[in-house]
Design an enzyme around this catalytic site. Sequence first.
Site, PDB file in Angstrom:
ATOM      1  N   ASP A   1     -14.331  30.804  48.305  1.00 12.69           N
ATOM      2  CA  ASP A   1     -15.663  31.214  48.736  1.00 12.69           C
ATOM      3  C   ASP A   1     -16.692  30.939  47.639  1.00 12.69           C
ATOM      4  O   ASP A   1     -16.363  30.466  46.549  1.00 12.69           O
ATOM      5  CB  ASP A   1     -15.667  32.705  49.084  1.00 12.69           C
ATOM      6  CG  ASP A   1     -14.745  33.031  50.244  1.00 12.69           C
ATOM      7  OD1 ASP A   1     -14.577  32.158  51.114  1.00 12.69           O
ATOM      8  OD2 ASP A   1     -14.192  34.145  50.272  1.00 12.69           O
TER       9      ASP A   1
ATOM     10  N   TYR B   1      -3.839  34.398  43.444  1.00 15.67           N
ATOM     11  CA  TYR B   1      -5.173  34.593  42.875  1.00 15.67           C
ATOM     12  C   TYR B   1      -5.111  35.659  41.790  1.00 15.67           C
ATOM     13  O   TYR B   1      -4.328  36.614  41.879  1.00 15.67           O
ATOM     14  CB  TYR B   1      -6.164  35.037  43.953  1.00 15.67           C
ATOM     15  CG  TYR B   1      -6.636  33.934  44.873  1.00 15.67           C
ATOM     16  CD1 TYR B   1      -7.843  33.280  44.648  1.00 15.67           C
ATOM     17  CD2 TYR B   1      -5.879  33.551  45.975  1.00 15.67           C
ATOM     18  CE1 TYR B   1      -8.286  32.276  45.494  1.00 15.67           C
ATOM     19  CE2 TYR B   1      -6.310  32.546  46.828  1.00 15.67           C
ATOM     20  CZ  TYR B   1      -7.514  31.914  46.581  1.00 15.67           C
ATOM     21  OH  TYR B   1      -7.944  30.916  47.417  1.00 15.67           O
TER      22      TYR B   1
END
Length: 543
Positions: free
Chosen positions: A184, A249
């Site tokens: 994002d 992540y």
Amino acid sequence: MISRLKLFNINLNTFQRNFSKGSNSILFNKNSDIFSNRSSRKQFKNRDESDFKKRKYLSCLSNLNLTPEEIEKNRLYKINSIGQQQTDTQLYREHINQFYLSHQDKFSDSSDPKNLHCHGKKSKLALYFAYIGTGYSGLEYLPSLKFQGLENVLEKAMFIAGHILPTNLGDLNRIKWERSSRTDKGVHSLCTVISAHVLLDDYKFSKDNNAIQFVSEINKHLPENLRLLSAYKIPRSFSARRNCNERTYHYLIPQKYLHVKDFDRMDEILSKFVGWNSFHNFTSHRKTYKDVRVPNNNSSTTNQNSVELEKENEIEDEEQVDEDEEVENEEVEVEETNSNNDNLKKRREIKVDRNLEKLSFRTNVKNIRNISSFSVNRKPMIIDGEEWIRFEVTGESFITYQIRKMMGYFLAVYKGYQSLEGLEIALKSPFSVRAPVAPPHTLHLYDTSFVDTKDGTQAYQIVGDINHLEQLKSTFCRDKLYPHLNEVDKQTNDNFDSFFNKYLPEHYYGLDDLKQIWPLYKEFLVEQDSRRSFRKLYFKNKK
């Protein structure tokens, strides 16, 4: 009558004369539009207003907890964005055409053996990129001048380096461009893998150890915050998206904002996210409620029939398979922010019909994700003399804002603004909950793994020298990423200081009625188990 063989020879001679002159007029025509001579298939998908009416999952007022003014604002935004998107696409195509014309002289000499546009052959490569996402609208390619994705920058650099033909410029789908993960806005990466068919000098690439020269030629045209780490030849059947089965992540937080380092308490909260869950409360688009409201006072029969029809179709809805590992945005995402003082009072005044939410809830398979691990690293990191805590999450795939909202809700529970019961409602129940969005600037993709899709178990080894790649990742992390994280946290307004001291205490979670929700939640679990038992019995008898 001229025979087909003679006609072929005439065309071949004309082709050879054009190339012998060095004009390369077939590929490089200064007076032509690079989009005009392409195939008839659409280069960019244009949508009209009817696309918005075809959506299966409708969001009702009680679902979104929005004020009527906000609902009307969103409706007008979607209508206006249709025409605006078409205008932006046309402007971007003109921009790409001008970019091509300004660089075409570099590849006009067909006699130059280094000119890959004339002498190169397409080969499928896996490209390993590392980047800092600050200042970009995410990784994904965006046909717009207002929003720039990192893939827009990559495309231009690879074209200048000679690895993309003019006939493919402006449309990465033409070279089978696929990414392992789509980050994002403001999110970083150390190991994004992109698979694509690019122009190569096969002999030169085969002699290039670890593709060092190939990488250097492309990096010359890239900004310092975007680096190609390595490149490897892969089979034509390999897909960076389909073969990627795990993504890890990391999220970093300065220790000073967490105060007490209770790692056991942290792991207890984080463990609630592990497993299969519907993350409809942890994304920007739920799309999980069907509109079962009565259109008018005289249509109760119609409404009852629609509810019964939805119950009959419920088995089919739950049996759908999500073929897309990542939810592709239909339009450029508007940055989601946390609640502020202006609309906090309005949101609290809205009375949510929890029975209606329970009735209209349908499992949207695109929101279902599997988190295999979520934990805190108990060894603090030191960045510029400051202690940071690292959180690590691994899953098959993630949807928009999912990790940032998971971190936001975790911090809300850890700091005492929410309870574990509220977290369970957000994860397991059909009710709408507003999860706070953690800042994006310390979230980064750390690792990816691949499997052979034929059996789904065998690891897919595409990296030649793993130690060399890991060393490059560590260097980028030490020299570029970590110093940037500390710097951007001090400079931006949407930093940890604002998040912990303002947004998190004032955020409206939509759980003021938690005591009333809990019995309805237990009823939902009983009904869910009953439906599952019925479904198993139904398919067993059907066999």
